[in-house]
Every structure is written in C-alpha cells, then in structure tokens.
Design a protein around this motif. Structure first.
Motif, short mmCIF file in Angstrom:
data_model
loop_
_atom_site.label_atom_id
_atom_site.label_comp_id
_atom_site.label_asym_id
_atom_site.label_seq_id
_atom_site.Cartn_x
_atom_site.Cartn_y
_atom_site.Cartn_z
N ARG A 118 40.54 38.69 36.34
CA ARG A 118 40.46 37.36 35.72
C ARG A 118 39.10 37.24 35.02
NH1 ARG A 118 41.97 32.23 39.13
NH2 ARG A 118 41.84 31.41 36.99
N LEU A 132 42.87 39.93 40.87
CA LEU A 132 44.21 39.63 41.39
C LEU A 132 44.86 40.94 41.78
CD1 LEU A 132 45.21 37.06 38.62
CD2 LEU A 132 44.67 36.51 41.00
N GLU A 159 43.88 37.18 45.77
CA GLU A 159 42.78 36.99 44.80
C GLU A 159 41.46 37.22 45.53
OE1 GLU A 159 41.07 33.77 41.50
OE2 GLU A 159 42.73 33.23 42.83
N ASP A 170 47.13 38.89 34.50
CA ASP A 170 46.55 37.55 34.47
C ASP A 170 46.80 36.94 33.09
OD1 ASP A 170 44.90 35.28 35.15
OD2 ASP A 170 43.34 36.22 33.89
N VAL A 212 49.55 33.97 36.76
CA VAL A 212 49.59 35.40 36.91
C VAL A 212 51.05 35.82 36.97
CG1 VAL A 212 49.34 35.19 39.42
CG2 VAL A 212 48.87 37.37 38.32
#
Length: 1321
Positions: free
Chosen positions: A27, A34, A43, A76, A83
């Motif tokens: 991310r 992720l 995460e 993502d 996601v």
C-alpha cells in the motif's frame, strides 16, 4: 561504473499471521503490506512492527478452513480504498479497507490460475482453469474472454517476400544439404514448472504478455495482447523457456529465462515475439530454478529470485535474490542476497515498491518482513596525490572490475584488471591513508572481507608482460582474509563498509529495535584459528536508520546521515566512541531538508561542510539548497565538480567561495570566459577525477566513457606548475590543451623575468620557444581569457615598464645570446621579428652575418635555413623592402633570390642604384620605400645641384620643419625653404607665422604684407620701421590698419594708430567714442585741447548710449518675465499629463502596467530618437545647417516637445547678457554724471538694478525644482513601479538634453562687482 549499495535495511521479525504468505501487495499511501495466505488477508506495518488488520476468508467460505486453499493474486486499489484477492477456486473478492466489508464481485467455475491488474488499474486480466483470459474493467464488468492458445500468430504477423528464406541463401562449404530446412524438436517445459500462465503488463498499460504451456507441444510460449485483448504476436519456438515472465516498465523488452544444454540464461523478447539479447546466470545448468523476474519501476534493476533444484546435505533448498543492471550492453550482477535454507528465512514473496524505484520488499515464510533501500554509488579511491591511480571499482558478481584511470581509460565492461573472489561481492572500499589509496577491501556475500594491497616497488619495473605487451596497471595481491564476526546471519548483516585504518573497519548494522541502527568498529580478534576474524571492537547505537556514511581522510571526520536527513558526527577515534549532532561554526544544528542518496565531506571557505544530493537532483550544502538540477557531483581537493541536467559541468573552487558564493555561482549562467563552466554530453555523470592531473572522467547514459580536461582543473594545475617553476609541465599541458601560452608570463611577470634561464633550460626546444614567442600578445590573459576566480589572490607584480611583448622578447633574446647564440639562432630572429615594432633590419643583418661568417658549430643554423625561417615569419615582399632599406645589395639579392620575384623586375633597378652616388642612391631607395624624412636627409647631402629636387620633395611631402633643420640659417637654401614655408602658411590661414618666417630671413616687404593681412599691426609697424617707409606711407599704412581694426571692433587699438602714427587726433577721439571708451576719449580731448568735440560728438553719444541701454534693459526684462511665466505654464501642463498617465493604472485595465511603463518610456525615447537622429544626420553638414538644427532643438514655439528646455536656455542667456552689462553701465554712469545728466544716470542705474534684482530673485524659482528632480526621482512607501517610472521619465531630461547639462545648472551672477554710483542713490 556505479554499484548498488544498501542504504537501509528495515527488518521486522515480530510479526505473525495465519498460515503462510502466498502473495502480497504494497500500500503506497500508508506504507503497509497486504499479505494473502491460505486463511485470509493480513495487513502488516513493518515500520511499527505490528499487525494492523486481519481479514479471514475462511469465515465467509471463500477459502476452506483446513488451509488447503490457495490465493492466485492480490492487488491494492488505492482509488477504491480496497484490496482485490483472487482465489484458486475461482472467486474474485473485494475487501473495502474503509468499511471493512468483504464482497465477492465475481466467480469462475473452472477456477483461476492468475490475476494481473494493468499499471493504471483500469483493467484486470484473469487466467482461468479452462486456459482462457477474462478481461474486466476496474468495476469488474466483463469486456471479453479469449482462448490463451491460438493458432494465429496475431495482428503483428511478419510479411516476407522470400528473399530471406534459408533455401535461397549461399552456404559455402556446407553444401546444398545446408539449404534443406531442419526441423527442430520442440522440448516440453521443465518438470518443476507449475504450468500456470504468467501475465505481465507493459508500463504504459497498452499491452500485456502471457506465458503459458502449449497443450500440443508441452512447451511454453509467450503471446502479446493489446489493451482490447486482441492478439498481437506469438513468440518463436524457444526450447527451455521457463515460467518467469516480466515486462520491462519502459516497454522495450520482455524478460524470461531459458535453460540451454550448457548454461542457464535470462533472455529478452521484443513485442513481436523475437529474442533480443540475454545474459547468463552464474549457476550450473541444473543447479537452480528461477522463481520470479522482477523489474523495478524505473527499469534500471532486474531482480532474479532463484532457488536450488537439488537439496543440500540437510535436505533443504538454498534461496538467492540477485540484482542485475546493464551498462554498455553488459549485464552486471551488482548484489547477491543469500537467504540460506532455513524455512523461516526463505522468501515467500518478493516485489519492488511501485513508487520508490530502489526499494525492495520481501516477506519470508516465517512472516519476517525485510525492506531494502538501495542507492547508486561510485567506488573510487580517496587519494589526492600522484601516487593514487584514480581507481574505480565495479562489482560484477564474484568479480571486481578495477580501472586505473591515471594509466588508462578502459571503456566498460572492460577494465584494467579484475579480481576474482570465491563468492559474490556486496561492497568495495578503498584505503584512505596516504601512499595506500590503491589498496582495497572487498566484502563478499558469505561474510568475508578480502584485503588486496598494491605490490611494492615501481610499476615500471615489469615493463613487459608474458604476452609481450607492456603492463600498465599492476594487479594487487591478496594480503589478508577476514571473517566478519557479527551476531546477525541474515543477508548483508553489515552495510556502508568503510576502511578506516590498516586493520580497522567501520560499518553499519541493524539495531535491536526496528528503527535503530548500530555503528560497528571492526578489528582483528587476535585469537588463533584457521582464518582471521573481525570482531566488534565497539558498538554505538543510533536512533534512526543510518543511510549514508562519509569519511574525510584529511580531517579524519566521519559524518553520517539518518533517513530523515539529520546529520551526525561520529567520534570514532576517541577512547569512547560516540555520536554527536553536526553543528556549524556558529553552533547551530545542521541537517538536510531531505534525505540524500549521495553524500560527501568538503571544506568551504575554511569550514567543513556535508554535501548531499537527493534522488530528485536537489543539491544541499548542510541545510542550504544550492541547486535543483544536479545529476552527479564529486569533491576533489579544494574543488567541487558537478554535472547538471542542463548538460553542463561546473567546477568550483571551494577555498575561494562561501556557501552563498556557491549558490550564486550555480545560479548564474556563466560568462564567455567563465572557466568554471563546460558543456558536456546529455546525461553525463562524473566517474572520478585523476588527482594532481587535469583529467575528469565522465560516463554517458549508455555506459561509454569520456575524458575531458575541465578548464578550471587545467588552469588550477597550470598555475601550480608555474608557481613551482615547472615550466616544461605547464608548457606541454597548455600546448596540448590549447591554452594561450601568454599565461606563462601573465601569471607572474616578475617571477618569469627572474626565471628566464630556467624556462629556456626546461623547454630546451627551439621549436617550442618559437611557438611561445609567436603567440605573445599585449593582452593580459589573466584579466581577459583566464581571469583567476580567487578574489583574495594577490595581484602579481608587474614585470617592467614598457610593452609586454617587447619586454619578453628582449629578456629571452639577451638570455639566449648569453647561453648559446648558435643553438637559439632561430629563436633570436623570432624575438626580433615579434616585437611591437619589428626589427627586421637587425634580423636581416644577423642572417647576413651568418652568410659572411658561417658558424663552425655542428648544430649551428646556416644562413639559408635562417633566411628560409625568416620568410616563414614575414611576408617576402615586406622582407624585400626592409632588406632594400639596409642599403646592402648583397642582402637584397639574398632575399630576392628566395622570393617569387622575377629577376627582370629587380635586377635593372638594383643595377641602376649601384651606379648612383651613395647619398643620392640612398635618397632614391628611401623615396622608393616612401621613407621621405630619410630621403630628405640624404638628398640634402647631395649638393646644390639637387636642391631644386629637394625643394620639390619638401613641398610635396610638407617637410618644411625637417628641411629647415638641415641647412644653416644664413644659407640661401634656408631662405628659399623659409619663403616656401611662408607661402604654405599663408594658404593655411596662418599669415602671422608666415610673416615671422619672412621677417627672420630678410624678406621684409613680403613680411609686411603678411602682417597687414592678419591685422598684426604692431609687427607691421616694426617691419615698416625696419624697411624704412616714408612718413606719408607710414601714415597711410596706419590708417589702413586702423580701418581693419575698427571693422574688428578693436576701437582702442585703432585710436592708438590714428593718434600716434596717422597724427589724426579727431579720428582717434571719434573711434574711442564709437567704442564707448569714454574716459580715454576725454583724455585725448583735453590732451589735444579739442573741447569742442565734447559738445559736438561726446554728449550726443552719451545720451544715445543711455537711450540704447535703457531700452535694451527694458526689452530684456519684459522678455524675461514672459519666458518665466510661460515656463510655469509648461511645467504645470507636464505635471498634469503625468498624473493623468498614472490614473490609467486602474484595476479594470488588464494592460495598465505595461501601458504605463511603455508610454512613459516612449515619451522620453521618442523625443530622444528624434533629435539624436537629426544630430547624426547633420553631423557632416555645414556650420550654417548645424546652427539651424541647434536653433530647432531649442525652439520656443508653443507646444514643441522641448519647450521647457528652450525656455530655460533663453532665460539663462538673458541673465548672462544683463549680468555682463555691469562694467559697461558703470562707465556710462560716470560719464553721464560728469556732464550733469544726473536724472538720466539715475534712471539707468535704477532700471539696471531692478533688472538684476528681478533675475537674481527668480533664479531659485526657475532652477531649484529642476535640479531636485534631476537627482531625486519620486520614491517612497506609497509609490508603485509605474509611478516611479512615470515620474522618472517626466522629470529626467531626455538623453539629448543631458548633453547640455549646463542648462540645468543655475547661472551665477557677478554680485561682487561694484557698478553703482553712490551719488545717484
């Protein structure tokens, strides 16, 4: 020639998620990771070392609870704050990160084998279990579904006309059988291949490629599809093609791997499916398998993730990640990370950061997160003396390629020598100590340091190698091998390695906490064993990640930079090493505004500073940003060298500049003779500088090298050589690099003149000395071509009085004549010819002496060679004329024979001259050469029979003064010349001087005529008395002269002639009355008892003069008042126009600023151009027209552009005229009072006094405003740019008026003259 160095390693091993990681995505907005496992989505935040969020996919039955499910892709989606996850069972799941909601946006019954999003995240491609491709939009709306395996080649199918077929080619000795096309057997995919399709997108999102196993042949093929999912091309048959696939983001190549019978390679394909280049992996053919290929986002680094095929002794597989770069068409293995075989440390997922180009993310099977930040660095030796070879080390796998730029410039991938190591190389560092900067230490991936030292002795001892070639660079010998004993076993446990002393190293390691680092001072352990070990002698913790480490060998300073730009100083050499803040001379803390990827230490104006360059080309000195377009830099000695994105290379002397000076120098574009600036090729980067030399090595974007001699380095080195009297080194460098040789003298004239003998002995070449002499100019090159940038440098003492070229030529010639005149013969001739006034006669005479008396020395120059050289320096015709001027016919013939002249042209002329008398011969030669003064001198010695010819020569060439000095004053020739000179002077309107000449030589009648014509009455009367003239003729002469003087308004002098010589007192008195000489007229009246004239002439003249003066004063007063009033009106109108102009500067007028300034400028410039053009046009006209143009310029016509100036001029003229009347009025007042005209006298005195008072009181009113305006434009806090410009234009006199500056200066009146009579008050 750059290496990849590890700037930062962030390790987080405290994380734990469900299951084992299968895929992950970064991310970019939050920096979290992720991770998709067989149980769900996790995460992770590596920086905080914690799990941010967990999403179970088994709870919603998307994945089986027993952990048998698998994920085929995760992505993502920042725009959707979601996601996307694809499962092998066929579900496409969207998890909203903002609302924490799971949604199944699609499902495929046959299952999914892969998912790949386009780079712009507008499209997603899914590969299904039925070997099809589904393309959907970002909103998961299906676009199309196509079969992966298609028989068609695609839209880009090749078109051929048969010329390139193998059957039509000539095969030579192979015979016709070679023309028969051989069918190659297609080999199936490897046994370990998972047979899943691989999808990769091009960087711009216009195409994607799919690697899949063909069901017919069992081999992998690569097909390229466009954005509309239309097949474009299919790859050719590539046996051994493996599953790894990655399209280079820049779009040029598709990377994959291929296993050959004898090697394992990474191959590249073009978009049309054809192979285009490859490189070999450093493994055996059956040793490893490539799991993934990963390009970073700027296409500069290719990561290769490999794993052993055969298990080790413990039954486990080793894993490696290699980082490859390309330069000059060669692939370099820059870094190799060995992760071993322990399952928790084996990478499970690897990817590059999508935004930070050199950041690599990695997640192991044991949920350990590793983030590596890499940066480019050039590993160069640190010496600044002549012993340093300017080494640059390039890492290439298990080799270190070293190039010694002092001896040779070898283009990469070649090198001067290479060092073979037993394992892959991670880092290289050079020894910082003097005389040892060629030694280097190499850190390998297995944690060992190999120390290589230069061989003792001179490198030139072994001149020829075994192959017969001369060995330029000696390969260093392996001296020591150390095992680095640190408590971390992960790849690259230490980074930023620096060699500090012989057995001391400095490195950076990871700290105990995620955001901490450790500074490690390493040294030999001293314990016996099979190999020496480097143990941690001292460990200093640092809060924050250390991303750069710099060591200055001169000062011993060690500076480090943290990831947020903070700068620290490491006191490593103390008893207790510590880290302190970096402070400047004033005690303030200094830090970089942004983190820098390249750093260096340097001294600016005596203070040590930390230099930094960011990945965005911003260059800092401490906390000051110096420039924002820098591509590379290096600190060498006192110089800072930089390359810019504007394709220039700057070289700045830090010893003469402050930090602000550096900022100003880089902000300026540089002048014509700015030695700090040089244009370079686009994309050039600095590799290194050869110490104590002038060479700067640059590398182009493709990888090739260029050697340039930067003018600043060249001039600095030349100045050092000249200061140390190394003239030969300086001369050779200047000659090779086309530096003007005048600098040898101009650098320090006094020192050069004192060292002329040293200069000649070092140069020791007549050709080079001649080259130096011929380049001499009067120009001072230290002020024009090569100005010294040092503002504090002392000015060199002058070398002597006179012209520079003459001084140098004379100094060199006198020294050469003393040392060896035969050896330096040609140089001596050059010194004569090169003088500001060439001494060609002396040079020719020396050549003639060589011909008459040939020197006996073996190396002496013959007369023929000397003359031939002289003709090379001087035009042959000019040399012939000068040889003729020596009156030496042997020399003339010698020169003429070497010229292109026809003997029929010069032999008759020379034969005629030989028959003449010597003086007349020389006269003829000088006249031919137009040396008329010399010709006159020789002709005057030829006797009286040639005087007529002499007189004609004098008249033609106007040599009267020279001729008079050649003859006695009592000779008839002198008299004849004087008469001729007098005639010439009369023609030149200089009759008085003519009369003096004639009077001196006894020509009194002609002298009297000359004096009378110019009204020189005193000389005329003297000559008349000498003649002598009879009394009646003398009286007549006096009357003639008096008439001329009266015409010239010289009444008093005319009265003297009339009274004393013409004996006519009445005419004399009349002349004095006419000239207003009242007192002198009264004297003669009473002297000759002619009181009757008082009544008849004097009194009427007095009353007439009174009337004239009164009316004149009244007229001047009236005119003065009128001009003064008009001037006030004109000024008021101009002020009103200015204010109206300013009012136009309103918000509703978009062009008000431009209009206001342009109109103001035009107001002044139009007037200027009008009159300046007029003046330039009439500059060559008659004086009458010139006066007419002047009157037009000062026109008093109402409304004219310069009316106010004309009024000022007129008022000043009136004041000067009235002020000059004081003496005249005073004399008239006395005469009027004497004869009882008191009322008239009183009235005249009153009028004159009032007029003077009026004008004196008006001067401040008229001139004070203009004077203030001309010096004080309207400024202030309430002023605007437009108002200041308009006011300045209105008040400033135009350019043409500034030529009459006296108009704006108030006239001064003669108030100290006492002209009034007290008896009239």
């Amino acid at each position: 020639m750059r290496n990849l160095k590890l700037l930062k390693c962030q390790r987080c091993s405290d994380l734990q998620g469900p299951g084992s990681p299968q895929f992950f995505s970064v991310r970019t907005d939050t920096g979290t990771i992720l991770v998709a496992s067989e149980y769900g989505i996790t995460e992770l935040d590596p920086r905080a070392g914690q799990v941010v969020n967990e999403v179970s996919l088994t709870a919603e039955n998307y994945l089986p609870e027993d952990g048998s499910g698998s994920i085929v892709g995760i992505q993502d989606l920042p725009d959707q704050e979601s996601v996307c996850v694809a499962t092998a069972s066929g579900d496409v799941i969207l998890y909203s990160l903002s609302t924490s909601q799971l949604e199944c946006v699609g499902s495929v019954d046959s299952g999914l084998t892969g998912m790949s999003w386009s780079p712009d995240q507008e499209l997603v491609t899914l590969s299904t279990g039925q070997e099809t491709i589904i393309m959907m939009t970002k909103d998961f709306e299906p676009i199309t579904e196509v079969e992966i395996h298609q028989d068609d080649f695609g839209e880009g199918k090749f078109i051929t006309v048969g010329w390139g077929k193998k059957e039509t080619q000539f095969h030579g000795s192979e015979g016709k059988q070679a023309a028969q096309r051989k069918t190659t057997e297609v080999q199936p995919a490897m046994a370990w291949d998972d047979r899943r399709p691989r999808i990769t997108w091009r960087g711009d999102g216009q195409f994607f490629a799919v690697s899949s196993v063909c069901p017919q042949t069992g081999a992998r093929k690569v097909r390229v599809w466009n954005r509309e999912c239309v097949l474009q091309s299919t790859s050719e048959v590539v046996n051994g093609l493996e599953q790894a696939l990655c399209w280079k983001p820049s779009g040029s190549l598709i990377a994959s791997t291929q296993r050959h019978p004898n090697k394992h390679s990474v191959v590249f394909m073009e978009r049309n499916g054809l192979l285009h280049g490859d490189f070999t992996l450093p493994f055996g053919k059956e040793q490893v398998k490539v799991k993934e290929l990963l390009w970073n986002c700027d296409s500069t680094v290719l990561a290769v993730w490999v794993e052993d095929m055969n298990p080790g002794p413990e039954g486990q597989l080793n894993t490696y990640i290699q980082l490859w770069t390309v330069g000059n068409y060669h692939w370099y293995l820059k870094q190799s990370l060995h992760f071993g075989s322990a399952p928790p440390s084996v990478p499970a997922c690897v990817c590059w950061d999508p935004e930070v180009p050199h950041r690599l993310h990695l997640l192991t099977r044991g949920w350990c997160s590793l983030t590596y930040d890499w940066g480019w660095s050039t590993e160069r030796s640190l010496g600044d003396d002549v012993c340093d070879n300017a080494n640059v080390a390039v890492i290439d796998g298990d080799k270190v390629l070293v190039t010694t730029f002092r001896q040779c410039v070898v283009p990469p991938p070649m090198c001067a020598y290479e060092l073979q190591l037993p394992a892959a190389v991670n880092q290289v560092t050079f020894h910082p100590g003097p005389q040892r900067t060629n030694d280097l230490a190499v850190l390998t991936a297995d944690g060992r340091i190999f120390v290589y030292c230069q061989k003792k002795g001179n490198q030139s001892d072994s001149a020829v190698g075994p192959s017969g070639f001369r060995i330029v660079s000696q390969t260093p010998e392996l001296k020591e091998t150390y095992r680095v004993d640190v408590d971390e076993q992960k790849p690259l446990a230490v980074r930023l390695l620096r060699w500090m002393r012989d057995d001391t190293f400095l490195a950076v390691g990871c700290g105990e906490q995620p955001h901490h680092s450790r500074l490690l001072i390493l040294g030999p352990s001293g314990t016996p064993g099979p190999e020496q070990r480097l143990e941690i002698r001292s460990c200093v913790p640092v809060e924050g990640h250390v991303i750069s480490l710099c060591h200055c060998p001169k000062t011993g300073t060690v500076a480090l930079q943290l990831e947020d730009g903070q700068i620290r100083k490491f006191l490593w050499d103390s008893s207790e090493p510590s880290v302190v803040e970096w402070r400047n001379s004033s005690g303030h803390t200094v830090h970089f505004p942004l983190p820098c990827v390249q750093t260096a230490l340097g001294t600016v104006a005596g203070e040590e500073h930390f230099f930094g360059l960011t990945d965005r080309s911003r260059f800092f000195v401490g906390d000051t940003e110096i420039a924002s377009n820098i591509s590379s830099f290096v600190v060498y000695d006192t110089f800072l060298l930089l390359t810019t994105h504007s394709h220039t290379c700057r070289c700045l002397n830090m010893s003469t500049l402050s930090v602000k000076g550096l900022l100003a120098a880089l902000s300026s574009d540089g002048g014509q003779n700015d030695e700090t600036l040089r244009r370079v090729e686009r994309g050039s980067r600095i590799v290194t500088v050869v110490p104590q030399d002038t060479r700067l090595i640059l590398q182009m974007p493709r990888g090739n090298l260029e050697t340039v001699h930067h003018r600043a380095l060249v001039l600095a080195q030349v100045r050092k050589w000249l200061d140390s009297l190394k003239f030969k080194d300086a001369f050779e460098c200047m000659r090779k690099l086309r530096i003007n040789l005048n600098l040898i003298y101009d650098h320090n004239p006094k020192m050069f003149l004192e060292s002329v003998q040293t200069f000649l002995r070092q140069i020791d070449s007549v050709t080079h000395i001649n080259l130096f002499l011929t380049e001499l100019k009067e120009e001072d090159t230290t002020k024009t071509m090569y100005p010294c940038p040092s503002v504090t440098a002392a000015q060199p003492a002058p070398g002597g009085s006179g012209k520079k070229v003459d001084i140098v030529c004379d100094a060199l010639r006198s020294t050469m004549e003393t040392m060896d005149p035969n050896k330096y013969c040609l140089s001596i001739l050059t010194s004569h010819v090169k003088k500001s006034v060439p001494e060609l006669e002396i040079a020719l005479q020396k050549v003639h002496e060589l011909r008459v008396n040939p020197p006996s020395a073996a190396d002496a120059v013959s007369a023929e060679e000397a003359l031939k050289y002289l003709l090379f320096l001087v035009n042959v015709n000019e040399l012939y004329e000068h040889s003729l001027g020596t009156y030496d016919f042997d020399l003339v013939l010698m020169v003429a024979e070497k010229s292109q002249k026809d003997p029929k042209e010069y032999l008759p002329f020379l034969n005629t001259l030989k028959k003449m008398e010597p003086n007349y011969q020389r006269y003829t030669i000088d006249k031919h050469l137009k040396r008329y003064k010399k010709a006159l001198h020789h002709l005057s010695k030829c006797g009286e029979e040639h005087f007529t010819e002499c007189l004609n020569l004098v008249k033609d060439q106007r040599l009267y003064s020279e001729a008079l000095r050649l003859y006695p004053s009592d000779s008839p020739q002198y008299k004849a010349l004087s008469c001729a000179y007098a005639e010439y002077l009369v023609e030149q309107q200089q009759a008085e001087q003519a009369g003096l000449l004639l009077w001196r030589c006894g020509e009194t009648p002609r002298a009297l005529q000359a004096f009378v014509s110019c009204s020189s009455w005193r000389h005329a009367l003297c000559v008349a008395a000498q003649i002598p003239l009879p009394p009646d003729q003398l009286a007549l002469l006096a009357r003639d002269l008096a008439d001329k003087l009266i015409e010239l308004r010289r009444y008093t002098e005319a009265a003297v002639l009339l009274e004393q010589y013409a004996k006519d007192c009445e005419e004399a008195i009349s002349a004095l009355i006419t000239g207003a000489a009242w007192e002198e007229a009264l004297r003669l009246v009473y002297l000759y008892n002619r009181q009757d004239i008082i009544e008849t002439n004097l009194k009427p003249a007095l009353l007439e003069a009174h009337s004239n003066q009164t009316s004149f004063l009244e007229a001047q007063r009236t005119l003065f008042v009128r001009h003064k009033t008009r001037l006030a009106v004109v000024r008021e109108l101009k002020e009103k126009a200015r204010l109206e102009l300013l009012e136009e500067d309103a918000p509703d007028c978009p062009d008000s600023d431009l209009f206001s300034e342009s109109s103001s400028v035009m107001t002044g410039t139009n007037t200027n151009s009008k009159y300046s053009h007029s003046n330039s046009r009439i500059s060559a006209r008659s004086s009458k027209n010139r006066r007419k143009a002047e009157r037009k310029k000062h026109s008093l016509k109402e409304g004219s552009p310069l009316e106010d100036v004309a009024l000022l001029h007129a008022l000043a003229e009136i004041i000067h005229t009235v002020d000059k009347m004081r003496d005249e009025v005073h004399s008239l007042l006395k005469a009027l009072v004497l004869f009882g005209f008191d009322s008239q006298a009183g009235k005249l005195q009153q009028y004159c006094g009032e007029a003077l008072q009026l004008m004196e009181s008006a001067i401040p009113e008229i001139w004070q405003g203009d004077q203030a305006q001309s010096h004080n434009p309207i400024t202030g806090p309430n002023s605007t740019a437009n108002s200041i410009m308009a006011s300045y234009q209105q008040q400033r006199p135009p350019l043409v008026i500034q030529q009459d500056a006296e108009i704006f200066i108030p006239p001064k009146m003669k108030n100290d003259i006492k002209w009034k009579l007290s008896i009239l008050k």
